[in-house]
Design an enzyme around this catalytic site. Structure first.
Site, short mmCIF file in Angstrom:
data_model
loop_
_atom_site.label_atom_id
_atom_site.label_comp_id
_atom_site.label_asym_id
_atom_site.label_seq_id
_atom_site.Cartn_x
_atom_site.Cartn_y
_atom_site.Cartn_z
N HIS A 169 -21.61 -0.07 -16.31
CA HIS A 169 -20.84 0.59 -15.24
C HIS A 169 -20.23 1.90 -15.74
O HIS A 169 -19.10 1.90 -16.24
CB HIS A 169 -19.72 -0.33 -14.78
CG HIS A 169 -20.21 -1.53 -14.04
ND1 HIS A 169 -20.22 -1.61 -12.67
CD2 HIS A 169 -20.72 -2.70 -14.49
CE1 HIS A 169 -20.72 -2.78 -12.30
NE2 HIS A 169 -21.03 -3.46 -13.39
N LYS A 225 16.60 3.04 7.64
CA LYS A 225 17.05 1.64 7.69
C LYS A 225 16.15 0.67 6.90
O LYS A 225 16.66 -0.16 6.14
CB LYS A 225 17.20 1.19 9.15
CG LYS A 225 18.05 -0.06 9.31
CD LYS A 225 19.53 0.20 9.05
CE LYS A 225 20.24 0.65 10.31
NZ LYS A 225 21.58 1.17 10.07
N CYS A 252 -25.87 -1.26 -12.31
CA CYS A 252 -25.89 -2.71 -12.47
C CYS A 252 -26.89 -3.35 -11.50
O CYS A 252 -28.08 -3.23 -11.71
CB CYS A 252 -24.49 -3.29 -12.36
SG CYS A 252 -24.34 -4.82 -13.29
N GLY A 266 0.88 1.91 -7.80
CA GLY A 266 0.02 2.16 -8.96
C GLY A 266 -0.10 3.65 -9.25
O GLY A 266 -0.02 4.09 -10.40
N GLN A 275 -31.00 -3.10 -11.42
CA GLN A 275 -31.91 -4.25 -11.35
C GLN A 275 -32.85 -4.12 -10.15
O GLN A 275 -34.04 -4.43 -10.24
CB GLN A 275 -31.08 -5.54 -11.27
CG GLN A 275 -30.22 -5.77 -12.53
CD GLN A 275 -29.31 -6.99 -12.44
OE1 GLN A 275 -29.19 -7.62 -11.39
NE2 GLN A 275 -28.65 -7.33 -13.54
N GLU A 317 -31.64 -14.19 -9.76
CA GLU A 317 -30.40 -14.38 -9.00
C GLU A 317 -30.69 -14.61 -7.51
O GLU A 317 -30.02 -15.41 -6.87
CB GLU A 317 -29.49 -13.14 -9.17
CG GLU A 317 -28.17 -13.24 -8.43
CD GLU A 317 -27.28 -12.00 -8.59
OE1 GLU A 317 -27.70 -11.01 -9.24
OE2 GLU A 317 -26.16 -12.02 -8.07
N SER A 321 0.80 -1.24 0.00
CA SER A 321 0.00 0.00 0.00
C SER A 321 0.82 1.28 0.00
O SER A 321 0.43 2.27 0.60
CB SER A 321 -0.96 0.05 1.21
OG SER A 321 -1.75 -1.08 1.24
N GLU A 354 -18.95 4.21 -14.11
CA GLU A 354 -17.78 4.60 -13.31
C GLU A 354 -16.46 4.15 -13.93
O GLU A 354 -15.41 4.69 -13.60
CB GLU A 354 -17.93 4.08 -11.87
CG GLU A 354 -17.70 2.58 -11.65
CD GLU A 354 -18.93 1.70 -11.92
OE1 GLU A 354 -19.85 2.16 -12.63
OE2 GLU A 354 -18.95 0.55 -11.44
N1 GLN Z 1 -25.49 -9.62 -9.86
C1 GLN Z 1 -25.99 -8.90 -10.99
C2 GLN Z 1 -25.76 -9.66 -12.30
O1 GLN Z 1 -24.91 -10.52 -12.35
C3 GLN Z 1 -25.39 -7.52 -11.07
C4 GLN Z 1 -23.92 -7.50 -11.33
C5 GLN Z 1 -23.26 -6.19 -10.99
O2 GLN Z 1 -23.79 -5.38 -10.26
N2 GLN Z 1 -22.06 -5.99 -11.48
O3 GLN Z 1 -26.41 -9.40 -13.26
#
Ligand code: GLN
Length: 536
Positions: free
Chosen positions: A508, A190, A382, A18, A386, A406, A14, A510
């Site tokens: 995503h 050191k 994501c 990077g 959902q 799921e 740490s 982000e």
């Molecule tokens: N678990 C959900 C899926 O597989 C959402 C995945 C996620 O948030 N990256 O579709």
């Protein structure tokens, strides 16, 4: 000819290898060079895709759908480049290639060994990025700490590589720690000396030492480190703790690390680094006068690194809008029907995070219900998207106990179901719907207003999807599918009618936000949060 820079770490993990690698790359890039960075990780997983976020932080997904180490996110954010599968190598992957070759009989009856076979494969991969594009510099960050058993083959490969290429073509930048002993009021050298000694034992003389420190390093101490560690004085670089990781390139510029590196690699530079856009971003970030409070609701909140790219995206968006974004992470298990409005009342905007599995799902649904009914700006990513569909199905469309397949295989209303292509998949690693896909955006939507285009491409990592059998019903009740994959009609974006800002994204966002290119959805959320705060 391509020059190679290896970044190793000693004393402690740490230390920010990077961020250092990305900062050095940034300076070289700003001098007009073609630069890329790769990360070699010493663990046996083929990639971090199968690792729990608690183990290894966020899994960063590249355009080409590789599940990679979160440091690749830093590389992309600092350099504004796309990385790929080839930029992240693990010991697992190295062994896999060698063992595959062994099964093919490629070693012609020889005994297959760590040296030379594993080290040869590591060395081959050091230069692999050059096969797709010619780089002036390839920076290779070695994960782990010098002295770890699992790092040894990498260190040996670096030693051989430098021997092959020559000192003027490959150098080692070693990060170490100078601990400050408050009782003695002194920085101590050191541990640094010992970690350099470890490298020397393995045949590597580091060329540059980057010393992490909480206090300024006095000149005489730099001289002492230089003398005892056998490096030139200008190659002892101070890396002082910073408020923001985005300050680091400017600090490295002040320390003239780029000049030291160019000198060692015998390269003339085309231009001076100016970092104009970067400085503008930093100044916007630091001079932001307005402020908003945002909650990130998820289940990996204890670990800063688990939602790394999301937190960074808020920083980029805030700077772009002149708004300081204060983000609180809230564990979804703490939120329920009766306390949601109390816990969430102080937030001007809310993001519901991605994730997997049943645990703490109710808190996410209650959070979304609160956002929907109280007109609080909402972005669901994501799993967050959902859950927004589920919340709407249950509470507006009256589909009682609607759920994602799921979480509940027996639900009467699987408004989120397993993607067709996923049905026969049994292997876990690298088998989700991964990487960049197109999405076409409805012109009459908030998404269109934010993106200002009707065709976008975003990155994915999921197995489940919006069940189009419920599209008509949910649309008729006011949940609009405003982003659709043009090829398979998968719903990528949902929005709520009559709400100031309510967006669920199957992808995503982000993963594509950078300081110099903040993401429209995050900018939108931050602005909407400010508008809400202002009007209250
Ligand atoms: N678990 C959900 C899926 O597989 C959402 C995945 C996620 O948030 N990256 O579709």
């Amino acid at each position: 000819m391509t020059k190679y820079i290896f970044v190793t770490g000693g004393v402690s993990s740490s230390l920010g290898k990077g961020i250092f690698a990305a900062s050095l790359a940034k300076l070289l890039q700003d001098r007009g060079f073609e630069v890329t960075i790769q990360k070699f990780d010493p663990y046996l997983n083929i990639d971090p895709g199968t690792l729990n976020p608690y183990e290894h932080g966020e899994c960063y997904v590249t355009e080409d759908g590789a599940e990679t180490d979160l440091d690749l996110g830093h590389y992309e954010r600092f350099l504004n480049i796309n990385t790929s599968q080839a930029n992240n190598v693990t010991t697992g992957r190295i062994y896999q290639s060698v063992l595959d070759k062994e099964r093919q009989g490629a070693f012609l009856g020889k005994t297959v060994q760590v040296i030379p076979h594993i080290t040869d494969e590591i060395k081959r991969r050091f230069t692999l990025l050059n096969e797709t594009k010619r780089y002036d510099f390839i920076i290779t960050e070695l994960g782990g700490t010098v002295g770890d058993i699992e790092s040894l083959p990498y260190i040996e490969a670096v030693r051989q590589f430098i021997w092959d290429k020559g000192k003027e073509n490959a150098i080692v930048c070693h990060l170490t720690l100078l601990p400050y002993l408050s009782a003695a009021k002194e920085l101590k050298t050191k541990p640094t000396q010992h970690s350099v000694k470890l490298l020397l034992e393995n045949g590597i003389q580091p060329d540059v030492l980057i010393c992490r420190t909480e206090k300024e390093i006095p000149r005489d101490l730099k001289q002492k480190i230089a003398l005892f560690c056998n490096v030139s004085e200008n190659a002892v670089i101070q890396a002082i703790d910073k408020e923001s990781i985005y300050d680091v390139p400017l600090d490295m510029l002040k320390e003239q690390i780029d000049l030291v590196v160019l000198d060692k690699l015998k390269i003339k530079s085309k231009q001076e680094p100016k970092l104009e856009k970067w400085k503008r971003f930093l100044s916007n970030l630091k001079n932001a006068k307005k402020e908003v409070n945002i909650a990130v609701v998820g289940k990996y909140v204890e670990l800063q690194d688990a939602y790394k790219s999301i937190y960074e995206s808020f920083i980029h968006a805030g700077a772009a809008k002149g708004i300081k974004v204060k983000v609180d992470s809230i564990h979804s298990k703490t939120i329920n029907e009766s306390n949601a409005s109390e816990i969430l009342a102080k937030y001007d905007g809310i993001l519901v995070a991605p994730g997997f599995g049943e645990r703490a799902i109710i808190g996410k649904i209650e959070t979304i219900k609160y956002c929907r009914t109280q007109n609080v700006p909402f972005l669901g990513i994501c799993l967050g998207m959902q859950m927004a569909v589920i919340e709407f199905a249950r509470n507006v469309a009256n589909l009682e106990d609607a759920h994602s397949f799921e979480m509940n295989k027996k639900t009467k209303y699987p408004v989120i179901h397993l993607m067709e292509q996923q049905k026969n998949i049994t292997q876990k690693g690298g088998t989700m719907r991964l990487g960049a896909y197109d999405c076409s955006i409805d012109k009459n939507s908030l998404a269109f207003k934010l993106y200002k285009t009707n065709m976008i491409s975003e990155r994915h990592r999921h197995r489940y999807e919006f069940n189009n059998e419920y599209l008509e019903l949910l649309t008729s009740k006011g949940l609009k599918a405003t982003g659709i994959n043009p090829e398979n009609h998968l719903v990528e974006i949902v929005e709520l009618e009559n709400h100031p800002f309510f967006i669920g994204a199957q992808f995503h966002p982000e993963l594509k936000s950078t300081p110099e290119n903040p993401h429209p959805l995050f900018k939108g959320l931050v602005e909407a949060a400010w508008n809400r705060k202002n009007s209250n």
